[in-house]
Design an enzyme around this catalytic site. Structure first.
Site, short mmCIF file in Angstrom:
data_model
loop_
_atom_site.label_atom_id
_atom_site.label_comp_id
_atom_site.label_asym_id
_atom_site.label_seq_id
_atom_site.Cartn_x
_atom_site.Cartn_y
_atom_site.Cartn_z
N ASP A 147 -2.17 -2.84 -22.21
CA ASP A 147 -2.03 -4.22 -21.74
C ASP A 147 -3.12 -4.65 -20.76
OD1 ASP A 147 -1.40 -2.70 -19.54
OD2 ASP A 147 0.76 -2.98 -19.75
N HIS A 157 -1.48 0.30 -7.09
CA HIS A 157 -2.61 -0.58 -7.44
C HIS A 157 -2.19 -1.94 -7.97
CE1 HIS A 157 -2.23 -0.32 -11.86
NE2 HIS A 157 -1.87 0.92 -11.68
N HIS A 200 -6.63 3.92 -4.92
CA HIS A 200 -7.32 3.16 -5.96
C HIS A 200 -8.54 2.46 -5.35
CE1 HIS A 200 -7.93 0.15 -9.13
NE2 HIS A 200 -7.03 0.77 -9.89
#
Ligand code: UD1
Ligand code: UDP
Length: 373
Positions: free
Chosen positions: A97, A212, A245
């Site tokens: 996605d 994240h 991240h």
């Protein structure tokens, strides 16, 4: 020969596609493969490409710092379109996605190419959570020719959306194939880097943290940091290991809020081999990651998921994960519960992994072999 184009852009796409790419490469008499990296991620993608020793044919090198969705999407559309026009694939494989997956699907559709969607049928039914991923995956499902659904539940979602049953295959999630492959590589040839990493940790039990998601940026990340600070104080016998991240919207607040606390280790994103080792070594995992929720039950690690909505209901139903959102008190309470209540801990840790048994790659390749070009 069937010509297959793989388009991947981010760390999780690379991890989950790696065993599939290797599977197709092992059958190069039947499949002509082209691997295109958009490099929507750069360093975090390269870590995976190196670990699995993949050899990209094209690298669009598109990442820019703090990229916006619209500018990234426009670069992706131009770059991927050119690759499709040059390679002329019979099938374009996309995963999940991400912006890379959605734009690769749209570019393929415009050029009337068949799209194979790996990890199809995940839904929260809330297009703003996760944003923009829920919309991305719904769009891909409208455009794809073949849908590789990880579970019966994801197959049912697609059937409810009137996708032709003959175009769906339930495969399990390739993340489990990747995890088994990763564990095998680590066992057979552990790197010096892994040894150094092991040596850098104390003997204290580990709470592993990652975050994240856009839903947790801004106020959410500050709440998460406050929770971690409180957990570090209350459970001073534990060490919190937090590979952060590289998104500046995560990296900056996390370092600002958590730097200098004795039992919190802020690290750069870990190579996959280090990450799967630290998952195994952890007592519990607190994350908003999709992939980690799917991997952790195979390693018998309970996961607290810092999200309000989930497309991974199977893991909630099996008892392997618990949704805690990004509310400070809730994160602390559920962490306390997992540390103090062994019955509860064992129940979560012992839950069955609903995402497959590591045979997704074989199932997907069988489907592709059975088709005309
Ligand atoms: C993306 C995906 C998300 C996926 C996540 C996995 C979209 C819209 N989002 O989110 O679905 O769950 O990857 O991690 O596709 N950065 C670096 N180096 C890297 C990677 C990122 O510096 O190797 C920084 C850059 O400043 C970049 C920013 O992070 O602009 C955001 O990257 P981006 O891919 O746009 O979003 P993610 O939040 O990583
Ligand atoms: N991962 C990794 N190093 C890290 C953190 C995560 O290799 O420092 C792996 C993890 O094992 C999982 C994947 O990255 O397979 C998850 O990626 P991420 O959380 O970025 O994306 P998501 O799965 O949420 O889309």
């Amino acid at each position: 020969m069937k010509k297959i184009l793989f388009v991947i852009g981010t760390r999780p796409e690379a991890i989950k596609m790696a065993p599939l790419i290797k599977g197709f490469l092992a059958q190069s008499d039947i499949f002509d493969l082209h691997l295109c990296l958009t490099a929507q991620h750069r360093q975090m993608l390269d870590q995976v490409i190196d670990f699995f020793q993949l050899q990209p044919h094209t690298d669009l090198d598109l990442m820019t710092p703090n990229q916006s969705l619209s500018a990234l999407s426009s670069r992706l559309m131009d770059g991927i379109t050119a690759v499709i026009e040059n390679f002329k694939p019979d099938y374009v494989f996309v995963h999940g996605d991400t912006s890379t997956a959605m734009i690769a699907s749209l570019a393929s559709f415009y050029l009337k190419k068949k799209i194979v969607h790996i990890e199809a049928g995940l839904r929260t039914q809330n297009i703003y959570s996760p944003f923009p991923e829920e919309a991305n995956r719904q769009i891909i499902s409208r455009l794809a020719t073949l849908h590789m659904a990880p579970t019966l539940q994801s197959q049912q979602v697609l059937l409810d959306e009137k996708v032709n049953e003959e175009h769906i295959t339930v495969t399990g999630n390739t993340v489990i194939d990747a995890l088994f492959l990763g564990l095998k590589i680590v066992k057979e040839s552990p790197s010096e880097k892994l040894q150094r990493f092991k040596n850098s940790l104390t003997k204290a039990p580990v709470i592993l943290v990652t975050t994240h998601r856009r839903e947790n940026q801004g106020k959410g990340i500050l709440e998460i940091c406050k929770a971690l600070k409180a957990i570090a104080i209350e459970f001073s016998g534990f060490q919190i290991v937090f590979p952060v991240h590289l998104n500046p919207k995560i990296l900056q607040p996390v370092h600002q809020e958590l730097k200098g606390i004795d039992n919190i280790q802020l690290l750069e994103p870990l190579d996959y081999e280090l990450f799967i080792w630290i998952m195994q070594r952890s007592y519990l995992i607190i994350t908003d990651s999709g992939g980690i929720q799917e991997e952790a039950p195979s390693l018998n690690k309970p996961v607290l998921v810092m999200r309000e909505f989930t497309e991974r209901q199977e893991a909630v139903a099996s008892g392997a994960v618990l949704l805690v959102g990004n509310d400070k008190e809730r994160i602390i309470k559920e962490t306390r519960n997992l540390i103090n209540n062994k019955t509860h801990y064992n129940k979560m840790a012992g839950a069955v992994n609903p995402y497959g048994d590591g045979t997704a790659v074989a199932k997907i390749i069988d489907v592709m072999k059975s088709l005309d070009a």
